[in-house]
Structures are given as structure tokens and as C-alpha cells.
Design a protein around this motif. Structure first.
Motif: not given
Length: 714
Positions: A571-587
């Protein structure tokens, strides 16, 4: 664990040979001597005759004299006997061993070896140890007989200092020990002998244990074409056309069973008769065998001590590095054929034999061997994992996992154990171990998940090297495997399906959860430098360590927290809610964020509460289970007090769970949580007896918590 592996090897050696020795030190002497002498022709009696340990041994435990791999004994130790055994080409070695069942190498012991050698060559020195005196006299007779015979090669005086240190680096990093070693070698050179001094720790002794006993065989009735000799003389060899019946005999034992040991260096095990390439090989043998030599890539063998004659080649300790599929296909097709039918088969296959010279210490050039294996297997695509898994460290890891109380099977070669009927649940491979190890210790689950092949190639030497304590491989994989099994139970659980992020973590976050679970169980992350520490329990919580290796690891208590921390980080990494969960799990940013949240958790235990959005009854049942689990934990602590930091960490976790679940249930446990925090303050300050009293008080508090849960109106 490396010391336990050695202890098991010693125990097996003693039991196998039915030896009744007075103590462990003596067992270690025999075991060390057995390994140093491996590859020579000796009996247990020869081994015992060379042991000179006792009063007046002048700093030496064992002495052996060897002429062309045969050990001399007192029955042929006179000058005349030895002179008759020698010829001008004889290879003569004197082996001196000092064994200490200690965890390090000492300067004074090396100095003692030098003193003992000086006594051997001082015939006027009054030796009080009769066994030592006889062996010393035999060495002097050998020395003078060797000179009189005019042997071409100097006598090699080999000195071995064996201990239970992790490895020889313990000695090589000690300047004073190395200085004494150099002094000994200089003295030996002054006696006109060639010195060789080796430090052998647990790693080195284990390597020797696992080296195959020398074996020799001959390929007969072949058409041979020799390679021209190279100037550097590193490799020589020949190409042969070999009759299939002769080849079948070459790859099978006396019982006509194929020899697994000659395929150890092959990057793949036999893939079975169903593979297309193996079907084609079998079909060619059955229907078009006359063309076999030109339709098959043939066999590549590496060996040392190759003896080529006119129409045969004899070789020692050979390995078939390319042609495993061909060899097994030939064996599987022809093993049931009777001798008469076999004699009628008249076709040949191409065999390339490469002789690799050994260095002065008797070792192959590992890089050259690996390059040969890689080059000869390049006709089809083979992933780097396959070549990597042939390195010695992987053989050591394989043995380590087999030695666990509940063995695991490290499949260096695809399907090696599966094809032999081992349970799939007990099998792991280098790729899995790499992912678990790198995610947990390097804290980079996202990047490994993103591209494991790239990260393997880039970081394999970080993960797989002989300086790392083998137990860390066990810890990382067992946690990874336990988490994996628990996630299988949770997948499809309707209680989690309503939360999109948590459902995604359960289905895709194995590496992330494993990384967080280890940190939670251990009370913090490990420093990477600790991975070389010999005493793992100084770096890993001893109670968690014991749970892991007793196959009794309970992780339900921390799985919820791990999932919450990962969700919070997402939630902190994607606070702007612009990325997919799949992408977030790889950064990599997710890895960094998880680490920061874990640091905060360990420091304060006040990480932002993230609702699991589970049904109320389900949350209540989980809280009741946590109370039962911690009842067991603190009952055990009430019996022995346990270590302070373990007590503190488990109590911290318990307070965290109570706080988290009670808020989600709108259940007032604040007074009891405050009481537990007061107990925690006392634990931080007081001794073992006080911790026992504190544990009993926690058990009383638990009774009150249980009563409130029973009355909870949810």
C-alpha cells in the motif's frame, strides 16, 4: 553442522570396521589417517601399524612409508627388503600425520611436527616410544635405499595436520602457523626431499570422504586415433571406435548393472526411455545399428592416468561427461539380451577420451573440467543451473541435506531422486534453494521473483560457496518449504478471498512471506557476514533453530503478521494506486519498504495495524488458537526460564497479536495487555528464576483472557 557430518562419517567408519578404540581422539586419528591414505593399497591393519601416538611420539601421531601405492610394514622394513622393492622409476612417499580433535590449528603443533621429523633423522636421538622408533628406522632405511638405487624422483615427505576446524582457512589466515609450516618445509628440503604440507579441516576431510575410491577399467578391441601432444601437456587424449558389447562391459559392474558413479560429473541424469532423443537412440539400436556411429554424437570421457596401448585404453577414475543418455539407452536396450544374441551385434560408437593432468597436490583443474563439460554439452540448450550444480559445493549441500534428522534430497541433476522413487515432498533443487536463500538472507524477494535465472547467474557465487556454514542452507529452505505448505492450505480459503491484496500475496508471495517469517521468528535479520559463522545459534534464535531442525517449526503465529507487513508495504509503494499488484511484487522498492517496516516492528512492535478483513468468527478462532499456542510456549519457559531475548521476543509477539486481534474484534483486553507489558519490563531486567515466575504469571493472565473470549459477544 559440518562438524556433525564429520562425526557421522567417523561413527560410520568405526562401526563399519568394528573398531573398539579407547576414545574419540583415537577414533579421529584413525579416521584422519584413513582419509589421507585413500587411494593407496592398505588394510585396517596397515592403518593401525602406522599409529605411533602415545608417550614419546615427538609430536607425530601416524607414520606411513609408501612405494608405488603399496604401504611398507615392519615385515619388509630392512634396508635390503626396501632396496629390493625399489626401481629407478619408483614413486616414494613418506606420510606423517598429526590429528587433533580441536576446532583450530595451533603454531606449537606445527612446531612439534618439525621436532618429530628432526628426531627421525637423528639416529643418535634416544626415542622412548617403541612404535615411533621402528617407524623412524624404516624411514631412514628407505631414505638410504632410495639414494643407493638412484631413483629418478625425490622422496616426497607429506605432512598432514588434521583438526575439526571448519576448513584450512583457519590455519592459512594465521601468520604464525603459516610461518612454522614454511620452516618445516625448509627443513625437509634441506634433507633433499620434496615437502608437502597440508592443513585438513572438516571441509577438506569431508571432500576426501566423498571422493570415489580409485577404480580402473579398460576399453578393449577398439580403433584408436591419438591426439597430437600439446606443449603445455595439460590435456592429451584419443578418439576411438568402440564395439557396443565392449562398451556395455565398460559401463557395467560385475553383476551387469550400470555404474552410477561414472556419471557423477555428467550434468544430467538419465531422462528415461520416454524422451524423444532417447526413443531415437533406442530405435537406431534396434533397427539401424550399423549407422549408429554416424547418427549419434558419441561419448566423452575425462580421466587421469590414461594408459593407451595398441588396441585398448586403460584409465583410472574416469567420468562420462557427455553421453549419459546414450549409455543408458544402450544399457536399457541390451541388458535383457542373452550372450549369444549380444555376440551377434556388430556396431560401433564414437568415444572421445580426454586425459587431464593433475597438479602437484593431485587435483584436476576444475575450471578446465567444467569448460570441457560445458563445451561437449552445447549441442542442445542446457540452462546454467545444470552446469552450476556440478560444482563441489553442491555435492556438499546434497550430502548435508541427506544427513538431516528427516532427510531432504537435493536434486543436482533433474529427476535424479524422483526417478528413483523418492517422495516429491522431500526433494529440492538448486533453483529453489537459491530463491529461498537469497530472499531470506539478502532480503531481495522481489528481484529474485522478477528474474531468477538472471539473478542466479549474477549472484551464484554469493550463495553457493564453501565458506558458508551449511546450516544456513537448511534454515532458509526449511522455512521456505514450511511457508509453501501453509500457503497451499490457505489458497482458496474463502475467509481470505474478500481481500484482493491478501489473496494476491497468498497466491504469489511465497518468497516475500518466507523472508518476513524468518525475520519475525528470529527477532531480526541476519548480517551477511554471519553466514560464515561456525556457531549458527549465536546468530539464529536457538529455540527457533531447534524447532527448524526437529521438523517441528510452527509458523501460524507469524504468518498473519508477515502478510500484514507485506500488505502494508504494498500500500505504501502503491499509494498513487497506478501500478498492478504483479508489477509491485517485482520491484526492489517493495523489498526496501518491507525491510523498513520490519525494523520498525522489531524496535517498537507498533507497526500500523492492517485489517485482514476476515469474518469475525474466523478472527476469534485464530485469537483463541494463538492463546493456546502461547500457553504451550510459556509453560515450557516456566520450567527452565529460557534465554532472556527469546522470552522477550515471544512475549512481544504475543502482545502484538492480542492488540491486533482485540481491536479487530472490538474486544477490551487493554488491562491485560498492560499487565503483560509490565511483565515484559521485568523480564528485560531480571534473571532466570525471575523469568520462570514471569512465565507463570503470564499463564495466569491467559486464564483470564480465555474466560473473556468465551464471553465475547461476536
Amino acid at each position: 553442522m559440518i562438524k556433525e557430518l564429520i562425526d557421522n562419517e567417523i561413527k560410520s567408519f568405526i562401526e563399519l570396521n568394528n573398531l573398539k578404540l579407547k576414545d574419540f581422539s583415537t577414533e579421529f586419528e584413525y579416521f584422519s589417517a584413513k582419509n589421507v591414505l585413500k587411494g593407496n593399497n592398505f588394510t585396517i591393519n596397515d592403518l593401525a601399524n602406522g599409529i605411533v601416538d602415545g608417550g614419546g611420539d615427538e609430536g607425530i601421531d601416524s607414520i606411513y612409508c609408501i612405494i608405488d601405492e603399496d604401504i611398507l610394514d615392519q615385515s619388509n622394513s630392512s634396508f635390503d627388503d626396501i632396496y629390493s622393492l625399489l626401481n629407478k622409476s619408483s614413486i616414494v612417499r613418506v606420510i606423517i600425520i598429526q590429528s587433533k580433535a580441536e576446532t583450530g590449528f595451533k603454531e606449537k603443533v606445527v612446531n612439534g611436527i618439525k621436532r618429530g621429523i628432526e628426531c627421525i633423522f637423528d639416529k643418535d636421538f634416544d626415542l622412548s616410544n617403541e612404535k615411533f622408533k621402528k617407524q623412524a628406522k624404516m624411514i631412514r632405511n628407505l631414505y638410504f635405499a632410495h639414494n643407493k638405487k638412484g631413483c629418478k624422483e625425490k622422496i616426497t615427505l607429506e605432512m598432514y595436520y588434521c583438526t575439526k576446524a571448519n576448513n584450512k582457512d583457519n590455519a592459512l589466515n594465521n601468520d604464525r602457523v603459516v610461518r612454522e609450516k614454511n620452516n618445516v618445509c625448509k627443513y625437509v628440503e634441506n634433507q633433499y626431499m620434496k615437502p608437502k604440507f597440508e592443513f585438513l579441516g572438516c571441509n577438506e576431510l569431508l571432500d576426501i570422504c566423498k571422493k570415489p575410491v580409485k577404480y580402473r577399467k579398460t576399453l578393449k578391441n577398439l580403433k584408436k586415433f591419438d591426439y597430437p601432444k600439446r606443449k603445455d601437456n595439460i590435456v592429451e587424449g584419443c578418439i576411438c571406435l568402440v564395439n557396443v558389447k565392449e562398451y556395455l562391459e565398460f559401463i557395467t559392474d560385475d553383476n551387469k548393472v550400470i555404474e552410477d558413479k561414472i556419471f557423477e560429473e555428467n550434468i544430467r541424469d538419465y531422462q528415461g526411455n520416454s524422451k524423444d532423443v532417447n526413443k531415437a537412440i533406442i530405435q537406431t539400436i534396434r533397427t539401424d545399428c550399423e549407422k549408429f556411429w554416424c547418427m549419434n554424437n558419441g561419448i566423452t570421457i575425462i580421466a587421469y592416468d590414461v594408459d593407451p596401448l595398441e588396441n585398448e585404453v586403460s584409465m583410472s577414475n574416469y567420468q562420462i561427461v557427455n553421453g549419459c543418455q546414450t549409455s543408458y539407452a544402450i544399457y536399457e536396450t541390451l541388458k535383457e539380451i542373452d550372450e549369444e544374441e549380444l555376440d551377434k551385434l556388430d556396431f560401433e560408437l564414437v568415444v572421445k577420451i580426454i586425459e587431464i593432468k593433475k597438479d602437484e597436490e593431485g587435483n584436476w583443474d576444475e575450471d578446465l573440467v567444467l569448460n570441457i563439460i560445458k563445451s561437449t554439452n552445447s549441442q542442445i540448450e542446457i540452462k546454467d543451473f545444470a552446469f552450476e550444480s556440478n560444482r563441489p559445493i553442491h555435492k556438499r549441500i546434497e550430502q548435508y541435506f541427506k544427513m538431516l534428522e528427516k532427510p531432504l534430497y537435493y536434486e543436482r541433476k533433474p529427476q535424479f531422486y524422483e526417478r528413483r522413487g523418492y517422495a516429491k515432498s522431500r526433494i529440492l533443487n538448486p533453483k529453489e534453494l537459491f530463491k529461498a536463500y537469497y530472499s531470506i538472507y539478502y532480503k531481495e524477494a522481489s528481484v529474485v521473483r522478477n528474474n531468477v535465472s538472471m539473478y542466479f547467474e549474477k549472484n551464484k557465487d554469493k550463495v553457493f560457496n564453501t565458506n558458508i556454514n551449511l546450516e544456513y542452507y537448511g534454515i532458509s529452505y526449511i522455512i521456505y518449504n514450511t511457508v509453501s505448505n501453509k500457503l497451499i492450505e490457505l489458497k482458496g480459503n474463502e475467509n481470505y478471498e474478500s481481500d484482493k491484496i491478501i489473496n494476491f500475496i497468498i497466491n504469489n508471495g511465497l518468497l516475500h512471506i518466507s523472508r518476513v517469517v524468518f525475520s519475525l521468528l528470529n527477532g531480526g535479520d541476519l548480517k551477511l557476514t554471519n553466514l560464515k559463522r561456525s556457531d549458527v545459534t549465536k546468530c539464529v534464535n536457538p529455540n527457533v533453530y531447534n524447532e527448524i531442525f526437529s521438523d517441528n517449526l510452527q509458523i501460524e503465529d507469524v504468518m498473519d503478521v508477515a502478510i500484514q507487513i507485506i500488505k502494508s508495504a504494498i500500500l505504501e509503494v502503491n499509494k498513487d494506486k497506478q501500478d498492478s499488484l504483479e508489477r509491485i511484487m517485482k520491484v526492489s522498492l517493495l523489498d526496501d519498504t518491507i525491510t523498513k517496516k520490519l525494523v520498525k516492528y522489531h524496535e517498537e512492535k507498533t507497526d500500523t495495524q492492517i485489517s485482514l478483513e476476515l469474518p469475525t468468527k474466523y478472527i476469534l478462532s485464530r485469537l483463541q488458537r494463538h492463546v493456546r499456542n502461547y500457553d504451550e510456549i510459556f509453560k515450557n519457559i516456566s520450567k527452565n526460564g529460557d534465554k532472556r531475548y527469546y522470552f522477550k521476543n515471544r512475549l512481544n509477539d504475543y502482545i502484538y497479536f492480542l492488540n491486533m486481534y482485540s481491536k479487530q474484534l472490538a474486544l477490551n483486553l487493554n488491562d491485560l495487555i498492560t499487565l503483560l507489558k509490565d511483565i515484559r519490563a521485568i523480564v528485560n531486567e531480571n534473571n532466570r528464576e525471575s523469568r520462570i515466575d514471569c512465565a507463570k504469571e503470564i499463564l495466569n493472565t491467559n486464564d483470564t483472557i480465555r474466560k473473556r473470549l468465551l464471553k465475547a459477544n461476536v
